[in-house]
Design a protein around this motif. Structure first.
Motif, mmCIF file in Angstrom:
data_model
loop_
_atom_site.group_PDB
_atom_site.id
_atom_site.type_symbol
_atom_site.label_atom_id
_atom_site.label_comp_id
_atom_site.label_asym_id
_atom_site.label_seq_id
_atom_site.Cartn_x
_atom_site.Cartn_y
_atom_site.Cartn_z
ATOM 1 N N HIS A 163 0.954 -1.044 -0.031
ATOM 2 C CA HIS A 163 0.102 -0.031 -0.081
ATOM 3 C C HIS A 163 0.983 1.401 -0.113
ATOM 4 N N ILE A 164 0.740 2.284 0.839
ATOM 5 C CA ILE A 164 1.411 3.367 0.805
ATOM 6 C C ILE A 164 2.905 3.141 1.188
ATOM 7 N N ASN A 165 3.011 1.930 1.963
ATOM 8 C CA ASN A 165 4.423 1.802 2.343
ATOM 9 C C ASN A 165 5.161 1.556 1.266
ATOM 10 N N VAL A 166 5.013 1.056 0.141
ATOM 11 C CA VAL A 166 5.594 0.780 -1.387
ATOM 12 C C VAL A 166 6.058 2.151 -1.592
ATOM 13 N N LEU A 167 5.166 3.009 -1.630
ATOM 14 C CA LEU A 167 5.480 4.392 -2.315
ATOM 15 C C LEU A 167 6.537 4.946 -1.361
ATOM 16 N N VAL A 168 6.307 4.940 -0.145
ATOM 17 C CA VAL A 168 7.460 5.557 0.900
ATOM 18 C C VAL A 168 8.775 4.977 0.612
ATOM 19 N N ALA A 169 8.856 3.541 0.263
ATOM 20 C CA ALA A 169 10.332 3.082 0.033
ATOM 21 C C ALA A 169 10.786 3.571 -1.349
ATOM 22 N N ARG A 170 9.978 3.529 -2.085
ATOM 23 C CA ARG A 170 10.177 3.977 -3.494
ATOM 24 C C ARG A 170 10.809 5.524 -3.506
ATOM 25 N N ALA A 171 10.098 6.353 -2.503
ATOM 26 C CA ALA A 171 10.613 7.734 -2.688
ATOM 27 C C ALA A 171 11.788 7.774 -2.063
ATOM 28 N N VAL A 172 12.118 7.223 -0.757
ATOM 29 C CA VAL A 172 13.280 7.230 -0.143
ATOM 30 C C VAL A 172 14.685 6.651 -1.017
ATOM 31 N N ALA A 173 13.969 5.517 -1.788
ATOM 32 C CA ALA A 173 15.046 5.004 -2.660
ATOM 33 C C ALA A 173 15.513 6.172 -3.910
ATOM 34 N N HIS A 174 14.356 6.874 -4.232
ATOM 35 C CA HIS A 174 14.851 7.955 -5.233
ATOM 36 C C HIS A 174 15.862 9.105 -4.478
ATOM 37 N N GLY A 175 16.231 9.007 -3.292
ATOM 38 C CA GLY A 175 16.947 9.967 -2.699
ATOM 39 C C GLY A 175 16.133 11.005 -1.783
ATOM 40 N N HIS A 176 15.039 10.944 -1.798
ATOM 41 C CA HIS A 176 14.230 11.949 -0.992
ATOM 42 C C HIS A 176 14.706 11.772 0.560
ATOM 43 N N SER A 177 14.664 12.942 1.270
ATOM 44 C CA SER A 177 14.673 12.977 2.847
ATOM 45 C C SER A 177 13.668 11.949 3.266
ATOM 46 N N VAL A 178 13.994 10.924 4.084
ATOM 47 C CA VAL A 178 12.824 10.310 4.900
ATOM 48 C C VAL A 178 12.170 11.130 5.597
ATOM 49 N N PHE A 179 12.553 12.335 6.054
ATOM 50 C CA PHE A 179 11.509 13.238 6.918
ATOM 51 C C PHE A 179 10.342 13.911 5.832
ATOM 52 N N ASP A 180 10.907 14.278 4.841
ATOM 53 C CA ASP A 180 10.068 14.812 3.780
ATOM 54 C C ASP A 180 8.945 13.804 3.435
ATOM 55 N N VAL A 181 9.570 12.479 3.023
ATOM 56 C CA VAL A 181 8.633 11.540 2.455
ATOM 57 C C VAL A 181 7.707 10.924 3.490
ATOM 58 N N LEU A 182 8.001 10.951 4.874
ATOM 59 C CA LEU A 182 7.158 10.808 5.879
ATOM 60 C C LEU A 182 6.142 11.802 6.370
ATOM 61 N N ARG A 183 6.530 13.043 5.851
ATOM 62 C CA ARG A 183 5.485 14.136 6.054
ATOM 63 C C ARG A 183 4.499 14.134 5.145
ATOM 64 N N CYS A 184 4.796 13.539 3.919
ATOM 65 C CA CYS A 184 3.742 13.489 2.919
ATOM 66 C C CYS A 184 2.703 12.235 3.133
ATOM 67 N N ALA A 185 3.391 11.147 3.514
ATOM 68 C CA ALA A 185 2.596 9.900 3.856
ATOM 69 C C ALA A 185 1.994 9.809 5.227
ATOM 70 N N CYS A 186 2.373 10.479 6.390
ATOM 71 C CA CYS A 186 2.002 10.268 7.487
ATOM 72 C C CYS A 186 1.503 11.574 8.231
ATOM 73 N N TRP A 187 1.897 12.831 7.828
ATOM 74 C CA TRP A 187 1.582 14.098 8.575
ATOM 75 C C TRP A 187 0.542 14.932 7.757
ATOM 76 N N ASN A 188 0.574 15.280 6.549
ATOM 77 C CA ASN A 188 0.041 16.261 6.075
ATOM 78 C C ASN A 188 -1.404 15.989 5.762
ATOM 79 N N PRO A 189 -1.995 14.487 5.412
ATOM 80 C CA PRO A 189 -3.200 14.149 5.523
ATOM 81 C C PRO A 189 -4.110 14.547 7.044
ATOM 82 N N VAL A 190 -3.439 14.208 7.995
ATOM 83 C CA VAL A 190 -3.819 14.458 9.365
ATOM 84 C C VAL A 190 -4.196 16.093 9.521
#
Length: 542
Positions: A254-281
């Motif tokens: 699910h969303i976990n797959v996109l998070v792993a792909r985003a980090v693999a692309h070199g994006h900051s883990v904090f920015d990725v998790l902000r998109c995946a976990c924080w902003n929708p709240v």
């Protein structure tokens, strides 16, 4: 619990001891620096826009599967079942969601029916949407697909926008390709998100007018590779979503797959998790905790910050998944439905030849857009017939709400060498749609779906295989793993018939979605999404 706690906004990872009482985090005691030998605790993943019906699972069963992958909440637009059953369908979704601890925020569908150019099972007006808001059955206005109505001050759309603003709820958008002054006016109407962007330029233009961008990666539309640079450019205004995800894909990730792909692309883990976990709240005011003292214990424990292998998921302090296994139970349900289609025969699928050319739908793998092309038809005994060598197959949409003559078109891109596919999942009105190499196979597949009052079917010669979908012709009442396995079997059958598409049934389901250009098929005829009008199959010489 002792784990490396990821503090997203502070951009820190600290070895900590976390304690919670029932559903609330009571303490987070910092023990020292990050310890790579310990697992990592994150706020849980959130799907910021999903039509749960596309998983072919009920909301509580969707949650049972999704929590395996660290998902702790979902923002869901129930307009699929609303197009079939209206308010009764939305009530069914809410009742099912109440069976799971996972928060699922439903929206009030803004466009039911999606257009006046197709037959749907219901119509929702502002008064009915107000009932949803007043009774807390919905917490935002779902995607506003009628962007021409927004731009031309359509009274119905204007009233719905005003209603959401009165309640202080977010308004979701749906405006593929909209740009220039039009997108400025669309955003100025109060519409705050879009999940339909397919290029960076389009997404950047919508960000510039104040919108949030939801990067979509589903079973059909897949825009992550095009849009992931936005995670660096505007991490505070980006979210991740699946939109439409078939059961086999949901079981896989699910969303976990996109998070792993985003980090693999070199994006900051904090920015990725902000998109995946924080902003929708923040955006949807979700009742979801974010690993802070005094908030709900909603979290996912992962082995590392590379592949994000999920070790455990907690929702409201309750452990709901562990090592890939859901700890939630499957619930039986009483199906609701509306299905009155009549069986069809081969004579219903005859297309008399006239003119030198025909308009053909050209479908593309992983895209909702189609292309309108002109072709010279294959004619046998005065009838236009499929041309297998040219990958030009027969497409039909059959009215599921009343007996009516099927609408016909021809389509390229499905690649079937024989047989047919049929489905009662056909966005957005969910009439029965089918594609095939010959009329007899199409009849066999369509009539199997009609006899079951909903489902997806593959016909090959005189054999037909079916996955029944007794809930509104959209969802199964079975457990998610069984549905996923059966769906995977039918998907494999479709590919053995020659289809090169990654998700042939998902692509088929969007061939009746009139709000996405260029050429689609309604139960009332061939429809040009550029002019928002019907167009004839044959081209008459000038």
């Amino acid at each position: 619990m002792i784990a490396n706690v990821v503090q997203i906004l502070e951009r820190r990872i600290v070895l900590s001891e976390i304690g919670w009482d029932n559903e609330t985090i009571a303490s987070i005691i910092e023990l020292g620096d990050e310890d790579p030998d310990k697992p990592y605790l994150l706020p849980g993943f959130i799907d910021a826009h999903v039509h749960i019906e596309s998983s072919m699972l009920t909301p509580d069963e969707f949650a049972r599967i999704a929590c395996r992958h660290g998902t702790v909440a979902a923002v869901s637009d129930p307009h699929e079942i609303a197009n079939v059953l209206g308010l009764d369908g939305i009530r069914f979704m809410c009742d099912s969601a109440a069976l799971t601890p996972m928060p699922i925020l439903f929206g009030a569908p803004s466009c039911v029916p999606a257009t006046p150019f197709e037959t749907a099972g219901a119509r929702l007006d502002s008064e009915q949407l107000a009932w949803l808001f007043e009774n807390r059955q919905a917490g935002y206005l779902s995607e506003v697909m009628n962007y021409p109505g927004v731009l031309h001050d359509d009274p119905d759309i204007t009233a719905k926008l005003a209603l959401a603003k009165r309640f202080g709820y977010p308004i979701d958008g749906h405006a593929p390709g909209l740009s220039g002054e039009d997108v400025k006016r669309y955003a100025a109407a109060g519409i705050s998100t879009d999940h339909e962007c397919s290029t960076l330029d389009e997404a950047r233009e919508k960000l510039a007018v104040g919108m949030h961008i939801l990067i979509r990666e589903g079973s059909a539309a897949r825009n992550f590779e095009a849009l992931h640079p936005l995670i660096d450019e505007a991490p505070e205004r980006v979210m991740l979503c699946s939109d439409d995800k078939h059961p086999d894909d949901l079981v896989a990730g699910h969303i976990n797959v996109l998070v792993a792909r985003a980090v693999a692309h070199g994006h900051s883990v904090f920015d990725v998790l902000r998109c995946a976990c924080w902003n929708p709240v923040d955006h949807y005011n979700l009742p979801v905790g974010r690993l802070r003292v005094g908030e709900r214990m909603d979290a996912v424990l992962v082995e590392n910050l590379a592949d994000f292998s999920v070790l455990g998921t907690w929702v409201g302090g309750q452990k709901v998944a562990e090592h890939g296994k859901s700890l939630l139970t499957h619930h039986a349900t009483n199906p609701v439905n509306r299905f009155a289609a009549a069986p069809i025969s081969a004579s219903d699928l005859e297309a008399p030849a006239s003119g030198e050319q025909i308009r053909v739908i050209k479908a593309f793998d992983g895209e909702l857009f189609t292309q309108a092309v002109l072709r010279t038809p294959k004619i046998v005994h005065g009838q236009i017939v499929p041309d297998i060598e040219s990958d030009r197959l027969l497409l039909t949409v059959v009215n599921r709400y009343e007996a009516a003559r099927p609408a016909l078109a021809f389509i390229e891109g499905f690649g079937l060498q024989r047989g047919a596919l049929a489905s009662s999942v056909a966005h957005d009105s969910h009439n029965v749609i089918a594609v095939g190499a010959d009329s007899e196979a199409i009849c066999l597949a369509v009539n199997a779906v009609i006899a079951a009052r909903g489902g997806i079917a593959v016909a090959d010669r005189e054999r037909v295989e079916l996955l029944p979908l007794p809930i509104a012709g959209l969802m199964s009442d079975a457990d998610g793993d069984s549905v996923a396995a059966r769906y995977a079997d039918l998907d494999a059958l479709a590919k053995r018939l020659g289809s090169p598409l990654r998700a042939p049934f998902m692509t088929l389901s969007f061939m009746a979605l009139l709000v996405i250009p260029e050429l689609k098929l309604s139960d009332r005829g061939l429809f040009d999404g550029r002019t928002f009008s019907f167009t004839p199959l044959t081209v008459t010489p000038q």
